[in-house]
Design an enzyme around this catalytic site. Structure first.
Site, short mmCIF file in Angstrom:
data_model
loop_
_atom_site.label_atom_id
_atom_site.label_comp_id
_atom_site.label_asym_id
_atom_site.label_seq_id
_atom_site.Cartn_x
_atom_site.Cartn_y
_atom_site.Cartn_z
N HIS A 1 3.38 1.74 -15.86
CA HIS A 1 2.55 2.90 -15.53
C HIS A 1 3.28 3.75 -14.52
O HIS A 1 3.91 3.26 -13.59
CB HIS A 1 1.15 2.49 -15.06
N GLY B 1 3.40 1.76 -1.82
CA GLY B 1 4.03 1.96 -3.14
C GLY B 1 3.21 2.89 -4.01
O GLY B 1 2.16 3.40 -3.59
N GLU C 1 6.47 -7.30 -18.05
CA GLU C 1 7.86 -7.79 -18.08
C GLU C 1 7.89 -9.31 -18.32
O GLU C 1 8.88 -9.85 -18.78
CB GLU C 1 8.54 -7.41 -16.75
N TYR D 1 13.16 -10.86 -12.12
CA TYR D 1 11.86 -10.23 -11.82
C TYR D 1 10.77 -10.82 -12.73
O TYR D 1 9.71 -11.22 -12.25
CB TYR D 1 11.96 -8.71 -12.02
N SER E 1 2.76 -8.61 -14.61
CA SER E 1 3.51 -7.55 -15.29
C SER E 1 3.80 -7.87 -16.76
O SER E 1 4.07 -9.03 -17.10
CB SER E 1 4.83 -7.36 -14.55
N ILE F 1 0.83 -1.22 0.00
CA ILE F 1 0.00 0.00 0.00
C ILE F 1 0.86 1.27 0.00
O ILE F 1 0.41 2.32 -0.45
CB ILE F 1 -0.97 -0.01 1.21
P1 NAP Z 1 6.40 0.01 -5.84
O1 NAP Z 1 6.13 1.48 -5.87
O2 NAP Z 1 7.81 -0.46 -5.88
O3 NAP Z 1 5.69 -0.57 -4.53
C1 NAP Z 1 5.94 -1.87 -4.08
C2 NAP Z 1 5.48 -1.98 -2.64
O4 NAP Z 1 5.71 -3.32 -2.18
C3 NAP Z 1 6.20 -1.05 -1.67
O5 NAP Z 1 5.25 -0.49 -0.80
C4 NAP Z 1 7.12 -2.00 -0.91
O6 NAP Z 1 7.40 -1.59 0.40
C5 NAP Z 1 6.28 -3.25 -0.87
N1 NAP Z 1 7.07 -4.45 -0.61
C6 NAP Z 1 8.19 -4.87 -1.24
N2 NAP Z 1 8.62 -6.03 -0.73
C7 NAP Z 1 7.76 -6.36 0.26
C8 NAP Z 1 7.66 -7.44 1.17
N3 NAP Z 1 8.57 -8.41 1.17
N4 NAP Z 1 6.64 -7.45 2.04
C9 NAP Z 1 5.71 -6.47 2.07
N5 NAP Z 1 5.76 -5.41 1.23
C10 NAP Z 1 6.76 -5.36 0.34
O7 NAP Z 1 5.62 -0.73 -7.03
P2 NAP Z 1 4.38 -0.22 -7.90
O8 NAP Z 1 4.91 0.48 -9.09
O9 NAP Z 1 3.40 0.42 -7.01
O10 NAP Z 1 3.82 -1.62 -8.44
C11 NAP Z 1 2.83 -2.33 -7.71
C12 NAP Z 1 2.87 -3.79 -8.14
O11 NAP Z 1 2.60 -3.89 -9.54
C13 NAP Z 1 4.20 -4.49 -7.95
O12 NAP Z 1 3.96 -5.83 -7.61
C14 NAP Z 1 4.86 -4.39 -9.32
O13 NAP Z 1 5.80 -5.45 -9.47
C15 NAP Z 1 3.66 -4.56 -10.21
N6 NAP Z 1 3.74 -3.90 -11.52
C16 NAP Z 1 4.10 -2.61 -11.61
C17 NAP Z 1 4.11 -1.99 -12.85
C18 NAP Z 1 4.48 -0.54 -13.01
O14 NAP Z 1 4.77 -0.14 -14.13
N7 NAP Z 1 4.44 0.23 -11.96
C19 NAP Z 1 3.75 -2.73 -13.99
C20 NAP Z 1 3.37 -4.05 -13.84
C21 NAP Z 1 3.35 -4.64 -12.60
P3 NAP Z 1 8.71 -0.72 0.78
O15 NAP Z 1 8.31 0.71 0.54
O16 NAP Z 1 8.93 -1.04 2.19
O17 NAP Z 1 9.82 -1.14 -0.13
O1 G4F Z 2 11.77 2.19 -15.74
P1 G4F Z 2 12.34 0.85 -15.81
O2 G4F Z 2 13.28 0.45 -14.74
O3 G4F Z 2 11.11 -0.15 -15.94
P2 G4F Z 2 11.00 -1.68 -16.42
O4 G4F Z 2 12.28 -2.37 -16.37
O5 G4F Z 2 10.29 -1.67 -17.74
O6 G4F Z 2 10.07 -2.27 -15.28
C1 G4F Z 2 8.89 -1.59 -14.85
O7 G4F Z 2 7.81 -1.99 -15.65
C2 G4F Z 2 7.43 -3.38 -15.51
C3 G4F Z 2 6.25 -3.61 -16.45
O8 G4F Z 2 6.73 -4.02 -17.70
C4 G4F Z 2 7.04 -3.61 -14.06
F1 G4F Z 2 6.59 -4.88 -13.90
C5 G4F Z 2 8.24 -3.35 -13.16
O9 G4F Z 2 7.85 -3.52 -11.80
C6 G4F Z 2 8.68 -1.89 -13.37
O10 G4F Z 2 7.65 -1.07 -12.88
O11 G4F Z 2 13.11 0.67 -17.21
C7 G4F Z 2 12.48 0.91 -18.44
C8 G4F Z 2 13.52 0.83 -19.56
C9 G4F Z 2 14.37 -0.43 -19.51
O12 G4F Z 2 14.51 -0.92 -20.81
C10 G4F Z 2 15.72 0.06 -19.01
O13 G4F Z 2 16.84 -0.70 -19.48
O14 G4F Z 2 14.43 1.93 -19.39
C11 G4F Z 2 15.74 1.45 -19.59
N1 G4F Z 2 16.67 2.37 -18.91
C12 G4F Z 2 17.61 3.13 -19.53
N2 G4F Z 2 18.31 3.81 -18.63
C13 G4F Z 2 16.76 2.57 -17.59
C14 G4F Z 2 17.80 3.49 -17.41
N3 G4F Z 2 16.05 2.08 -16.55
C15 G4F Z 2 16.36 2.53 -15.30
N4 G4F Z 2 15.63 2.08 -14.24
N5 G4F Z 2 17.39 3.40 -15.08
C16 G4F Z 2 18.14 3.91 -16.10
O15 G4F Z 2 19.08 4.70 -15.87
#
Ligand code: NAP
Ligand code: G4F
Length: 375
Positions: A198, A22, A147, A168, A145, A20
């Site tokens: 997102h 996050g 990913e 991941y 995801s 929550i």
């Molecule tokens: P986020 O901002 O990184 O939030 C993740 C949350 O999970 C944080 O509150 C973190 O707490 C908590 N957490 C991590 N490890 C935990 C553990 N062992 N036990 C309990 N809580 C834990 O991620 P988000 O962007 O909101 O994404 C939400 C979910 O959607 C994730 O599962 C992510 O993998 C998935 N997802 C995200 C995207 C995207 O683009 N954002 C896309 C596809 C799927 P701390 O603050 O303590 O670290």
């Molecule tokens: O922002 P990113 O780290 O996101 P990524 O790897 O796509 O993962 C995110 O989206 C997933 C959904 O497809 C989620 F499931 C996951 O939890 C997360 O939210 O990287 C996006 C792209 C990658 O190709 C990476 O190689 O950006 C490229 N990149 C280039 N320079 C970088 C950087 N990524 C990061 N984090 N930092 C850089 O400096």
């Protein structure tokens, strides 16, 4: 942060959100509270506060405290700890469980593969198994995801083969299949939301979009001279997180559990994101960005592009915010924050429209260009 009403009319439902604190968890909590849910959130203990994104929901604490009547409260737990999961489920007796907690950084998963698999794959298994053993009739949402698709060619939909490229991605694919398995084998209401990237002003600062918008704001306010990035050629389907949480909720309002892809149907390179952000304040990104190998990954996912037709058809969900608007929202928010922190903003300037902060950014950019000319 949004203004949350203290007046609360309960709709009779209780939701449990893991993760929550996050990005998504914070938006989902606000969304569900606005729908009249009582919201309970799992957070893990941290040596430094990890609740910045939800601290504004504390207002309920003054009125209700941590009581069954309270619209919102937090409980300590961890996805690696089955006991905490069972205790929380026992106390909360949720109607809907949104499992959003995870080690969500792809690059970090190469450094910590074991804990990533433990939290992201075994964690959901622990929750599903507890729901089954405790005979709870709640609905379960798994944060799957894009990913997971890895090197599968775009566009990707619910039928596309999954060929993950990172610990991941593999952890999320295991959880995806476990969710399906508990649905098919045990009849649990268990749904996968396959969400494409997102973003928002609440995005973690080491994901590429936020790194870019915050980096730009730091350059404009004189706190940094350069922005260091890795692979600029990767393509992502970037949407607005605030809108994606409604899709999660819609999935759990369907009669039957299923799997749904959520995205914008548009894909852009990282380079395009950088270019769009710097163009907003009339700067040339090439003057400020350096490429470092340390930000490149051992294996990369080249292109993600959602075919979210099923979600449109079945859930009636469509994204409203597309690429250019998203970049603008994030640049404006980071500029506002950086300018506030560095004293560039008056107290009265804190609630202005996005264009106001972008215009201020352009003024700062002029100064930077002049300084560079002189040197
Ligand atoms: P986020 O901002 O990184 O939030 C993740 C949350 O999970 C944080 O509150 C973190 O707490 C908590 N957490 C991590 N490890 C935990 C553990 N062992 N036990 C309990 N809580 C834990 O991620 P988000 O962007 O909101 O994404 C939400 C979910 O959607 C994730 O599962 C992510 O993998 C998935 N997802 C995200 C995207 C995207 O683009 N954002 C896309 C596809 C799927 P701390 O603050 O303590 O670290
Ligand atoms: O922002 P990113 O780290 O996101 P990524 O790897 O796509 O993962 C995110 O989206 C997933 C959904 O497809 C989620 F499931 C996951 O939890 C997360 O939210 O990287 C996006 C792209 C990658 O190709 C990476 O190689 O950006 C490229 N990149 C280039 N320079 C970088 C950087 N990524 C990061 N984090 N930092 C850089 O400096």
């Amino acid at each position: 942060m949004e203004t949350i009403q203290k007046d609360f009319e309960w709709n009779g439902k209780v939701a449990l959100i893991t993760g929550i604190g996050g990005q998504d968890g914070s938006y989902l909590a606000e969304f569900l509270l606005s729908k009249g849910y009582k919201v309970r959130g799992m957070i893990r203990r941290s040596s430094y506060p990890n609740t910045k994104r939800i601290d504004h929901l504390d207002i309920y604490d003054d009125v209700y405290g941590k009581t069954p009547e309270s619209p919102f409260y937090l409980l300590y737990g961890d996805l690696s700890d089955s006991t905490s999961i069972r205790n929380i489920l026992e106390e909360v007796q949720p109607d809907e469980v949104y499992n959003l907690a995870s080690q969500s950084h792809v690059s970090v998963s190469f450094n910590s593969p074991e804990s990533t698999l433990n939290f992201n794959a075994i964690g959901p298994l622990r929750i599903l198994e507890a729901i089954r053993n405790m005979k709870l009739s709640c609905k379960y949402y798994q944060a799957s995801s894009s990913e997971m698709y890895g090197i599968s060619p775009p566009p990707q939909n619910e039928e596309t083969p999954m060929i993950p490229q990172s610990p991941y991605g593999i952890s999320k694919l295991a959880a995806f299949h476990l969710t399906r398995m508990y649905r098919n084998a045990y009849g649990l209401y268990a749904t996968n939301g396959i969400l494409f990237n997102h973003e928002s002003p609440r995005r973690g600062v080491n994901f590429v979009t936020r790194k870019i918008t915050r980096g730009l704001a730091y350059i404009l306010t004189g706190r940094k001279e350069k922005l260091s990035l890795g692979n600029l050629d990767a393509k992502r389907d970037w949407g607005y997180a605030k809108e994606y949480v409604e899709a999660m909720w819609l999935m759990l309002q369907q009669d039957k559990p299923d799997d749904y892809v959520i995205g914008t149907k548009e894909s852009h390179t990282v380079k395009e994101f950088v270019e769009e952000a710097f163009n907003l304040v009339n700067l040339n990104w090439k003057d400020f960005v350096e490429i470092l190998d340390r930000y490149k990954r051992p294996a990369e996912v080249p292109t993600l592009l959602a075919d979210s037709s099923k979600a449109e058809r079945v859930l009636g969900w469509k994204p409203k915010t597309k690429f250019k608007d998203l970049v603008k929202i994030m640049v404006a928010a980071d500029l506002k924050e950086a300018m506030q922190e560095t004293g560039y903003l008056h107290v009265n300037d804190m609630n202005m429209p996005d264009d106001f902060y972008i215009e201020k950014g352009k003024e700062l950019a002029k100064g930077i260009k002049l300084k560079r000319k002189r040197i």
